[in-house]
Design an enzyme around this catalytic site. Structure first.
Site, PDB file in Angstrom:
ATOM      1  N   TRP A  95       0.947  -1.136  -0.019  1.00  0.00           N
ATOM      2  CA  TRP A  95      -0.077   0.037   0.145  1.00  0.00           C
ATOM      3  C   TRP A  95       0.814   1.271   0.036  1.00  0.00           C
ATOM      4  O   TRP A  95       0.642   2.253  -0.749  1.00  0.00           O
ATOM      5  CB  TRP A  95      -0.895   0.072   1.252  1.00  0.00           C
ATOM      6  CG  TRP A  95      -1.942  -1.148   1.087  1.00  0.00           C
ATOM      7  CD1 TRP A  95      -2.232  -2.225   1.683  1.00  0.00           C
ATOM      8  CD2 TRP A  95      -3.128  -1.126  -0.216  1.00  0.00           C
ATOM      9  NE1 TRP A  95      -3.462  -2.872   1.062  1.00  0.00           N
ATOM     10  CE2 TRP A  95      -3.893  -2.204   0.140  1.00  0.00           C
ATOM     11  CE3 TRP A  95      -3.271  -0.412  -1.068  1.00  0.00           C
ATOM     12  CZ2 TRP A  95      -4.798  -2.723  -0.675  1.00  0.00           C
ATOM     13  CZ3 TRP A  95      -4.586  -0.724  -2.089  1.00  0.00           C
ATOM     14  CH2 TRP A  95      -5.143  -1.679  -1.826  1.00  0.00           C
ATOM     15  N   ASP A 147      -1.567   6.675   6.209  1.00  0.00           N
ATOM     16  CA  ASP A 147      -2.575   5.602   5.720  1.00  0.00           C
ATOM     17  C   ASP A 147      -2.961   4.627   6.974  1.00  0.00           C
ATOM     18  O   ASP A 147      -2.072   3.924   7.340  1.00  0.00           O
ATOM     19  CB  ASP A 147      -2.197   4.996   4.739  1.00  0.00           C
ATOM     20  CG  ASP A 147      -3.387   4.037   4.128  1.00  0.00           C
ATOM     21  OD1 ASP A 147      -4.317   3.666   4.833  1.00  0.00           O
ATOM     22  OD2 ASP A 147      -2.866   3.371   2.906  1.00  0.00           O
ATOM     23  N   LYS A 155     -12.285  -1.657   6.193  1.00  0.00           N
ATOM     24  CA  LYS A 155     -11.351  -2.480   6.868  1.00  0.00           C
ATOM     25  C   LYS A 155     -11.859  -2.490   8.431  1.00  0.00           C
ATOM     26  O   LYS A 155     -12.257  -3.716   8.949  1.00  0.00           O
ATOM     27  CB  LYS A 155      -9.920  -1.923   7.013  1.00  0.00           C
ATOM     28  CG  LYS A 155      -9.378  -1.794   5.419  1.00  0.00           C
ATOM     29  CD  LYS A 155      -9.130  -2.970   4.729  1.00  0.00           C
ATOM     30  CE  LYS A 155      -9.107  -2.754   3.094  1.00  0.00           C
ATOM     31  NZ  LYS A 155      -7.926  -2.176   2.751  1.00  0.00           N
TER      32      LYS A 155
HETATM   33  C1  LIG Z   1      -7.253  -1.449   1.581  1.00  0.00           C
HETATM   34  C2  LIG Z   1      -6.405  -0.310   1.731  1.00  0.00           C
HETATM   35  C3  LIG Z   1      -6.265   0.588   0.889  1.00  0.00           C
HETATM   36  C4  LIG Z   1      -7.102   0.742  -0.412  1.00  0.00           C
HETATM   37  O1  LIG Z   1      -8.466   1.016  -0.079  1.00  0.00           O
HETATM   38  P1  LIG Z   1      -9.617   1.414  -1.172  1.00  0.00           P
HETATM   39  O2  LIG Z   1     -10.820   1.924  -0.378  1.00  0.00           O
HETATM   40  O3  LIG Z   1      -9.661   0.059  -1.736  1.00  0.00           O
HETATM   41  O4  LIG Z   1      -9.099   2.400  -2.098  1.00  0.00           O
HETATM   42  C5  LIG Z   1      -5.167   1.529   1.087  1.00  0.00           C
HETATM   43  N1  LIG Z   1      -4.302   1.299   2.196  1.00  0.00           N
HETATM   44  C6  LIG Z   1      -4.655   0.237   2.839  1.00  0.00           C
HETATM   45  C7  LIG Z   1      -3.650   0.364   4.226  1.00  0.00           C
HETATM   46  C8  LIG Z   1      -5.413  -0.643   2.701  1.00  0.00           C
HETATM   47  O5  LIG Z   1      -5.598  -1.539   3.620  1.00  0.00           O
END
Ligand SMILES: *Cc1c(COP(=O)(O)O)cnc(C)c1O
Length: 361
Positions: free
Chosen positions: A102, A172, A196
């Site tokens: 990511w 993030d 998540k």
């Molecule tokens: C799932 C995830 C993303 C992407 O998320 P989307 O909503 O599908 O764009 C980005 N960063 C992390 C750490 C993730 O787990």
């Protein structure tokens, strides 16, 4: 009655059952409005109350200071990979720490917008650890330092935040959001795709320091991509993801009701310990991350062979544990044990893996 199973999906992921039940009960008629939240005008008073409460409850949970905006934006976490450089690059330079898929994706996107340095990386060992970030050569020109605080695929997490040498930190937190207390003032910006650890897919929550919102980008950026658009309109420039805001709001209230992030963290530590303790003594299964950097949320593990990995995945599925197949870049298995996974689910999984090992080890 509903035949629910233990769902270890990395995302979209399991949600707290009491929240799903409340949503079910309000589905046809939300609190006397005569309609479902899905059918409601986002300009209505009823919906405004839902948004206001969601924001306030999140502020209470995380202790978000007044000098931070809380924004609800569509496009998931992925859109932030572009919005961050588009909005935060002033000198045109940023430092990225690459610890997994990511952060690498975010870096590749940011490169389209400026001079983006790889400040540190753990790619040499397939992202199984977090590099020492206590004294990195931060670019004096950098507008920000970027991390992915919990790598969902590789299962690593930071124990201490990087020393950014005075630069703002952008994180993030998608796969660890609200899993433990967080000192928001340590960051310039935190963001999380909510599917998540909070609610339904399709929305990101961005917590951004107010002084980072710029007045000089109105002519330069697509209107939706400018944080100022969202900050000035209370996340209602266009129709927001009303449903996700409503569901997330319910989860915030639920977290408050069980004692907030301290209580959640304690439970997450207990849950993760059950699984890691099992992996550490197992002769068949092995965790893939260096112990010091193990995630509390995403636990990748392997058997000695790909064939056996596949066999375990099939066996767990048949026994009522779903979505344990590891991501293709790590292989093996991965148990995502987010906030909403009950401790009984982890204990039941470990009991099953013990039995499997006894029979096949
Ligand atoms: C799932 C995830 C993303 C992407 O998320 P989307 O909503 O599908 O764009 C980005 N960063 C992390 C750490 C993730 O787990």
């Amino acid at each position: 009655m509903y035949n629910r199973i233990y769902n270890f999906s990395a995302g979209p992921a399991t949600m707290p059952e009491p929240v799903l039940e409340e949503i079910r009960d309000e589905m046809l008629n939300y609190r006397g409005s005569g309609m479902c939240v899905m059918e409601m005008s986002h300009r209505s008073k009823v919906f405004q109350t839902i948004v206001d409460e969601a924001e306030q409850d999140l502020r209470d949970l995380m202790g978000i200071p007044d000098n931070y905006h809380v924004l609800f934006i569509q496009g998931g976490a992925t859109l932030q990979f572009s919005m961050i450089p588009m909005n935060l690059l002033k000198n045109g330079v940023a430092d990225y720490i690459i610890t997994g898929s990511w952060s690498k994706k975010a870096y590749q996107e940011a490169k389209k917008f400026g001079k983006i340095n790889v400040l540190a990386s753990s790619e040499d060992k397939n992202f199984s650890y977090i590099p020492d970030c206590s004294d990195l050569p931060v670019d004096p020109e950098a507008d920000y330092v970027y991390i992915c605080e919990n790598e969902t695929i590789h299962g690593t997490t930071y124990q201490t935040l990087p020393n950014t040498k005075g630069k703002i930190l952008v994180a993030d937190q998608s796969s660890m959001f609200l899993s433990k207390p967080c000192n928001v003032s340590d960051y310039g910006m935190i963001y999380a795709g909510v599917q998540k650890n909070v609610g339904p897919a399709g929305m990101v929550i961005a917590i951004i320091r107010k002084d980072l919102i710029r007045d000089d980008l109105g002519d330069k950026l697509p209107v939706y991509m400018n944080y100022k658009t969202h900050a000035d309109s209370g996340s209602m420039y266009n129709t927001p993801n009303c449903w996700a805001i409503y569901c997330c709001g319910k989860v915030f209230k639920y977290l408050k009701s069980i004692g907030g992030l301290e209580a959640m963290h304690k439970l997450n530590l207990e849950k993760a310990k059950v699984l890691y303790d099992f992996l550490d003594q197992s002769k068949l299964f092995r965790g893939t991350v260096e112990p010091e950097f193990r995630s509390l949320m995403n636990v990748p593990f392997v058997t000695p062979t790909k064939e056996q990995d596949a066999d375990v995945v099939a066996a767990t599925k048949a026994a009522g544990f779903d979505n344990l197949k590891g991501h293709k870049s790590v292989g093996g298995l991965r148990a995502s044990i987010y906030n909403a996974m009950p401790k009984e689910g982890v204990v039941a999984l470990v009991d099953f893996l013990k039995k499997y090992e006894a029979e096949h080890g």
